[in-house]
Motif scaffolding. Structure first.
Motif, PDB file in Angstrom:
ATOM      1  N   VAL A  51      76.207  98.604  17.085  1.00 48.78           N
ATOM      2  CA  VAL A  51      76.693  99.981  16.948  1.00 48.78           C
ATOM      3  C   VAL A  51      75.815 100.649  15.903  1.00 48.78           C
ATOM      4  O   VAL A  51      75.612 100.108  14.815  1.00 48.78           O
ATOM      5  N   MET A  52      75.290 101.814  16.246  1.00 50.41           N
ATOM      6  CA  MET A  52      74.388 102.529  15.341  1.00 50.41           C
ATOM      7  C   MET A  52      75.081 103.801  14.855  1.00 50.41           C
ATOM      8  O   MET A  52      75.491 104.641  15.651  1.00 50.41           O
ATOM      9  N   ILE A  53      75.228 103.901  13.541  1.00 48.77           N
ATOM     10  CA  ILE A  53      75.797 105.106  12.932  1.00 48.77           C
ATOM     11  C   ILE A  53      74.639 105.931  12.378  1.00 48.77           C
ATOM     12  O   ILE A  53      73.795 105.400  11.645  1.00 48.77           O
ATOM     13  N   ASN A  69      67.431 107.611  27.641  1.00 49.56           N
ATOM     14  CA  ASN A  69      66.586 106.411  27.567  1.00 49.56           C
ATOM     15  C   ASN A  69      67.448 105.151  27.540  1.00 49.56           C
ATOM     16  O   ASN A  69      68.415 105.085  26.768  1.00 49.56           O
ATOM     17  N   PRO A  70      67.131 104.152  28.367  1.00 50.23           N
ATOM     18  CA  PRO A  70      67.921 102.915  28.357  1.00 50.23           C
ATOM     19  C   PRO A  70      67.834 102.221  27.005  1.00 50.23           C
ATOM     20  O   PRO A  70      66.801 102.265  26.335  1.00 50.23           O
ATOM     21  N   SER A  71      68.922 101.592  26.613  1.00 50.94           N
ATOM     22  CA  SER A  71      68.954 100.947  25.306  1.00 50.94           C
ATOM     23  C   SER A  71      70.058  99.902  25.292  1.00 50.94           C
ATOM     24  O   SER A  71      71.004  99.960  26.073  1.00 50.94           O
ATOM     25  N   LYS A  72      69.942  98.919  24.399  1.00 51.47           N
ATOM     26  CA  LYS A  72      70.974  97.890  24.250  1.00 51.47           C
ATOM     27  C   LYS A  72      72.021  98.277  23.205  1.00 51.47           C
ATOM     28  O   LYS A  72      72.957  97.509  22.949  1.00 51.47           O
ATOM     29  N   ILE A  73      71.844  99.442  22.593  1.00 56.93           N
ATOM     30  CA  ILE A  73      72.825  99.911  21.605  1.00 56.93           C
ATOM     31  C   ILE A  73      74.154 100.131  22.321  1.00 56.93           C
ATOM     32  O   ILE A  73      74.230 100.882  23.295  1.00 56.93           O
ATOM     33  N   ILE A  74      75.206  99.459  21.855  1.00 53.55           N
ATOM     34  CA  ILE A  74      76.504  99.528  22.524  1.00 53.55           C
ATOM     35  C   ILE A  74      77.139 100.900  22.352  1.00 53.55           C
ATOM     36  O   ILE A  74      77.713 101.454  23.287  1.00 53.55           O
ATOM     37  N   HIS A  75      77.046 101.458  21.156  1.00 54.25           N
ATOM     38  CA  HIS A  75      77.625 102.782  20.905  1.00 54.25           C
ATOM     39  C   HIS A  75      76.896 103.422  19.729  1.00 54.25           C
ATOM     40  O   HIS A  75      76.521 102.737  18.781  1.00 54.25           O
ATOM     41  N   MET A  76      76.696 104.732  19.827  1.00 56.93           N
ATOM     42  CA  MET A  76      76.132 105.484  18.706  1.00 56.93           C
ATOM     43  C   MET A  76      77.194 106.447  18.189  1.00 56.93           C
ATOM     44  O   MET A  76      77.828 107.166  18.964  1.00 56.93           O
ATOM     45  N   ILE A  77      77.394 106.441  16.886  1.00 56.08           N
ATOM     46  CA  ILE A  77      78.304 107.387  16.236  1.00 56.08           C
ATOM     47  C   ILE A  77      77.467 108.299  15.343  1.00 56.08           C
ATOM     48  O   ILE A  77      76.816 107.816  14.409  1.00 56.08           O
ATOM     49  N   GLY A 125      83.593  93.228  15.158  1.00 53.67           N
ATOM     50  CA  GLY A 125      82.901  92.023  15.586  1.00 53.67           C
ATOM     51  C   GLY A 125      81.483  92.278  16.051  1.00 53.67           C
ATOM     52  O   GLY A 125      80.701  91.354  16.188  1.00 53.67           O
ATOM     53  N   VAL A 126      81.131  93.551  16.293  1.00 57.30           N
ATOM     54  CA  VAL A 126      79.779  93.910  16.707  1.00 57.30           C
ATOM     55  C   VAL A 126      78.979  94.292  15.459  1.00 57.30           C
ATOM     56  O   VAL A 126      79.521  94.853  14.507  1.00 57.30           O
ATOM     57  N   ASP A 127      77.683  93.988  15.449  1.00 59.69           N
ATOM     58  CA  ASP A 127      76.826  94.394  14.333  1.00 59.69           C
ATOM     59  C   ASP A 127      76.823  95.916  14.212  1.00 59.69           C
ATOM     60  O   ASP A 127      76.726  96.635  15.216  1.00 59.69           O
ATOM     61  N   ILE A 128      76.929  96.399  12.984  1.00 59.96           N
ATOM     62  CA  ILE A 128      76.972  97.844  12.723  1.00 59.96           C
ATOM     63  C   ILE A 128      75.886  98.194  11.718  1.00 59.96           C
ATOM     64  O   ILE A 128      75.739  97.516  10.693  1.00 59.96           O
ATOM     65  N   GLU A 129      75.117  99.239  12.004  1.00 60.09           N
ATOM     66  CA  GLU A 129      74.062  99.695  11.090  1.00 60.09           C
ATOM     67  C   GLU A 129      74.206 101.184  10.841  1.00 60.09           C
ATOM     68  O   GLU A 129      74.556 101.944  11.754  1.00 60.09           O
ATOM     69  N   LEU A 130      73.918 101.598   9.607  1.00 61.07           N
ATOM     70  CA  LEU A 130      73.981 103.009   9.218  1.00 61.07           C
ATOM     71  C   LEU A 130      72.575 103.510   8.919  1.00 61.07           C
ATOM     72  O   LEU A 130      71.840 102.893   8.150  1.00 61.07           O
ATOM     73  N   HIS A 131      72.175 104.643   9.527  1.00 57.78           N
ATOM     74  CA  HIS A 131      70.857 105.242   9.324  1.00 57.78           C
ATOM     75  C   HIS A 131      70.999 106.743   9.079  1.00 57.78           C
ATOM     76  O   HIS A 131      71.968 107.364   9.525  1.00 57.78           O
ATOM     77  N   GLY A 154      85.127 103.228   4.471  1.00 60.39           N
ATOM     78  CA  GLY A 154      85.790 103.108   5.763  1.00 60.39           C
ATOM     79  C   GLY A 154      85.476 101.784   6.438  1.00 60.39           C
ATOM     80  O   GLY A 154      86.353 101.135   7.017  1.00 60.39           O
ATOM     81  N   LEU A 155      84.218 101.356   6.344  1.00 61.23           N
ATOM     82  CA  LEU A 155      83.814 100.068   6.920  1.00 61.23           C
ATOM     83  C   LEU A 155      84.492  98.907   6.194  1.00 61.23           C
ATOM     84  O   LEU A 155      84.923  97.932   6.827  1.00 61.23           O
ATOM     85  N   ARG A 156      84.574  99.016   4.869  1.00 61.27           N
ATOM     86  CA  ARG A 156      85.228  97.953   4.087  1.00 61.27           C
ATOM     87  C   ARG A 156      86.699  97.808   4.500  1.00 61.27           C
ATOM     88  O   ARG A 156      87.219  96.703   4.638  1.00 61.27           O
ATOM     89  N   ILE A 157      87.366  98.959   4.661  1.00 64.81           N
ATOM     90  CA  ILE A 157      88.788  98.931   5.003  1.00 64.81           C
ATOM     91  C   ILE A 157      88.997  98.334   6.393  1.00 64.81           C
ATOM     92  O   ILE A 157      89.929  97.561   6.619  1.00 64.81           O
ATOM     93  N   LEU A 158      88.099  98.676   7.326  1.00 57.80           N
ATOM     94  CA  LEU A 158      88.180  98.071   8.650  1.00 57.80           C
ATOM     95  C   LEU A 158      88.021  96.554   8.575  1.00 57.80           C
ATOM     96  O   LEU A 158      88.726  95.805   9.250  1.00 57.80           O
ATOM     97  N   LYS A 159      87.087  96.116   7.738  1.00 53.35           N
ATOM     98  CA  LYS A 159      86.869  94.688   7.558  1.00 53.35           C
ATOM     99  C   LYS A 159      88.111  94.030   6.963  1.00 53.35           C
ATOM    100  O   LYS A 159      88.510  92.926   7.375  1.00 53.35           O
ATOM    101  N   MET A 160      88.733  94.724   5.998  1.00 55.05           N
ATOM    102  CA  MET A 160      89.963  94.201   5.407  1.00 55.05           C
ATOM    103  C   MET A 160      91.062  94.074   6.456  1.00 55.05           C
ATOM    104  O   MET A 160      91.796  93.085   6.499  1.00 55.05           O
TER     105      MET A 160
END
Length: 572
Positions: A51-53, A69-77, A125-131, A154-160
């Motif tokens: 997931v790409m933020i 464009n085709p890509s393997k990125i599951i979701h972009m936020i 459970g999916v890898d998440i990156e922020l750019h 927000g990411l920390r709270i989701l992990k919690m």
């Protein structure tokens, strides 16, 4: 810092957004070639399953590039931090039909953090990156750092939340199953909607300020109904205050040991269906059941029930309960959501499993009711967000909520009020509640037996499927026939209600990840052998995880004791 964002035409003839303040002028996309700019930005990420933020939408070229464009990125936020950035009609139209991209825009420079968390929760459970979108870091850097900090929180709270679900995955099945013995006969929460319409209520939590307001609670109880979360009961009873209602949904044994075992309370108990079974078993007074959406056992046995979302804390749960009961004024006491002298709980309150006694350090600072800042922890910050979200759903023409914690966190739409400002009533209207007694019925035991039998059947089917998958794994080639067989296996176990309605709820943090991978692969028109092997491996993992979860339950001491008890009931 004052700034403006204007719409201009670049050298390609495309409209772009341009940030300006008294120091600089920054186009949010390339002036000469925004198409090439976005291609260079996204190209290194296209082969990564994640997931790409992205912070910033620019002129929207990033949306076109990602969709086309085709890509393997599951979701972009995409988070657009500036409220003034205009998103063009063409981009809005593309977004309507796009399933793998979401755009969230700030309003008055307030990031929609709850929407952000809600979307991300689907991808646990999916890898998440922020750019950061090119050029945005040249704008108001201090503001962007603040936005990034909010997103990381927000990411920390989701992990919690994920960690909490993992920690209680077994308890959230076993405790409702054990409770079913008694909860099957109890009065249901939904029977009492608006029963306290026009009444005053006091919600006492275990925050540090609670111990300073003991005399005030006594006075308020003369004209109001006192609801206490389980962790504050010790403090109240030691000070000769008997709450009108005590609430709890904590599953862990430590919460029974710390909050209930040693304290004699035989008043009315309002419990969530995942509450530790000893709390309900040994309570000598009346009880009301709140079926919770986080578990599927109670609604499986009683499909006619409405379930409730309980929130992450008993205090949030209790406020929801009081609103449902129709109270027109609610006063929060001990609802600090902040540390005081490194204290998480009030003096003499019983500490439960959410408190690390060796680490009560400040994680971040939040606005308090005194107009300053108070230090808090990430768990408390998570609870604050839940309070904010819950109160937004209230009809504030029907209820007013006030907070008496002066140095506690500022909750949206919950103004601070001092005790002196409250017009204390010396009498209250008593409300009669006709409650069913807590009894063990043959119907309840029969439902429990059915569920135990279904678990056994699921376990046997899973072991059969695993043996078949082991045979498949001996051949490196996965044929279309084997793929179809795997899908038939999945279809067969998904038809078993105990899996679909109960088990998958408990391990959704894992199932979501596998579902996201499958969803990505199902978009492909043709499958290579590598694709089919990947599907096989993920499916094998899922079966193994479900087996481990079922065996975790079946090997639990409480579950084994329940099985013996059911056998004794049959023989007797």
């Amino acid at each position: 810092m004052p700034y403006t964002i204007a719409r201009e035409v670049n050298q390609e003839g495309n409209i772009i957004n341009v940030f300006s303040d008294y120091k600089k002028r920054v186009p949010l996309n390339s002036i000469s070639n925004s198409v090439s700019e976005m291609d260079q930005f996204l190209y290194p990420h296209r082969e990564q399953v994640k997931v790409m933020i992205v912070l910033g939408i620019g002129n929207g070229e990033i949306v076109k590039n990602f969709i086309n464009n085709p890509s393997k990125i599951i979701h972009m936020i995409i988070i657009e931090p500036y409220s003034e950035v205009v998103i063009g009609d063409e981009i809005k139209a593309m977004l309507v039909h796009a399933n793998h991209i979401t755009v969230l825009q700030s309003k008055d420079r307030e990031v929609p953090i709850l929407d952000f968390q809600s979307i991300l929760a689907k991808f646990i459970g999916v890898d998440i990156e922020l750019h950061i979108h090119p050029n945005y870091e040249k704008t108001d850097l201090d503001f962007l750092k603040e936005v990034i900090s909010q997103l990381k929180n927000g990411l920390r709270i989701l992990k919690m939340n994920q960690n909490t679900q993992q920690l209680f995955q077994k308890d959230w099945l076993i405790e409702p199953l054990l409770n079913l013995k008694y909860s099957y006969s109890l009065s249901l929460f939904e029977e009492f909607k608006d029963k306290f319409k026009g009444q005053r209520g006091v919600l006492v939590s275990a925050g540090p300020s609670a111990s300073k307001l003991i005399p005030e609670i006594k006075e308020l109880q003369k004209g109001a109904h006192v609801f206490a979360v389980g962790s504050v009961m010790k403090l109240l009873l030691k000070n000769d205050i008997t709450p009108d209602f005590v609430t709890s949904f904590d599953s862990a044994d430590i919460n029974y040991e710390a909050h209930f075992k040693e304290y004699s309370y035989n008043g009315k108990l309002i419990v969530g269906s995942i509450v530790n079974s000893n709390i309900l078993k040994y309570h000598t007074g009346d009880a009301i059941l709140v079926p919770e959406s986080v578990e599927g056992i109670t609604s499986k046995a009683r499909p006619d029930l409405n379930t409730f979302y309980s929130g992450p804390s008993v205090a949030v749960f209790t406020l929801q309960v009081m609103y449902y009961l129709g109270f027109s004024e609610i006063y929060l006491i001990g609802q600090d959501l902040a540390l005081e002298n490194n204290q998480y709980y009030a003096d003499e309150a019983a500490e439960g499993e959410f408190v690390d006694k060796n680490n009560k350090n400040i994680d971040l600072y939040i606005d308090n009711n005194a107009g300053g800042k108070s230090g808090t922890t990430y768990p408390l910050y998570s609870f604050l967000q839940s309070f904010n979200q819950l109160v937004k759903l209230f009809d504030l023409n029907k209820v007013r909520v006030y907070n008496l914690a002066k140095y506690g966190a500022k909750i949206d739409h919950v103004p601070y009020i001092s005790y002196e400002e409250i017009k204390v009533r010396t009498q209250r209207e008593e409300v009669a509640l006709n409650l069913n007694p807590k009894v063990v019925t043959s119907e309840a035991l029969n439902e429990i037996s059915i569920i135990v039998k279904e678990l056994d059947e699921l376990h046997n089917e899973l072991r059969r499927i695993k043996a078949q998958l082991v045979r498949f794994s001996k051949n490196d080639y996965i044929s279309d026939g084997k793929l179809i067989e795997m899908l038939e296996m999945l279809k067969a176990i998904r038809s078993m209600p105990i899996l679909e309605d109960v088990i998958l709820n408990q391990i959704s943090f894992i199932v979501n990840r596998i579902n996201n991978v499958f969803e990505f692969l199902l978009d492909k028109e043709q499958y290579t052998n590598e694709d089919k092997k990947y599907i096989f491996i993920e499916f094998f993992k899922l079966i193994q995880i479900i087996i481990e979860h079922v065996e975790l339950i079946m090997n639990d001491t409480k579950f084994m004791e329940l099985r013996k008890e059911l056998k004794n009931e049959v023989h007797s």
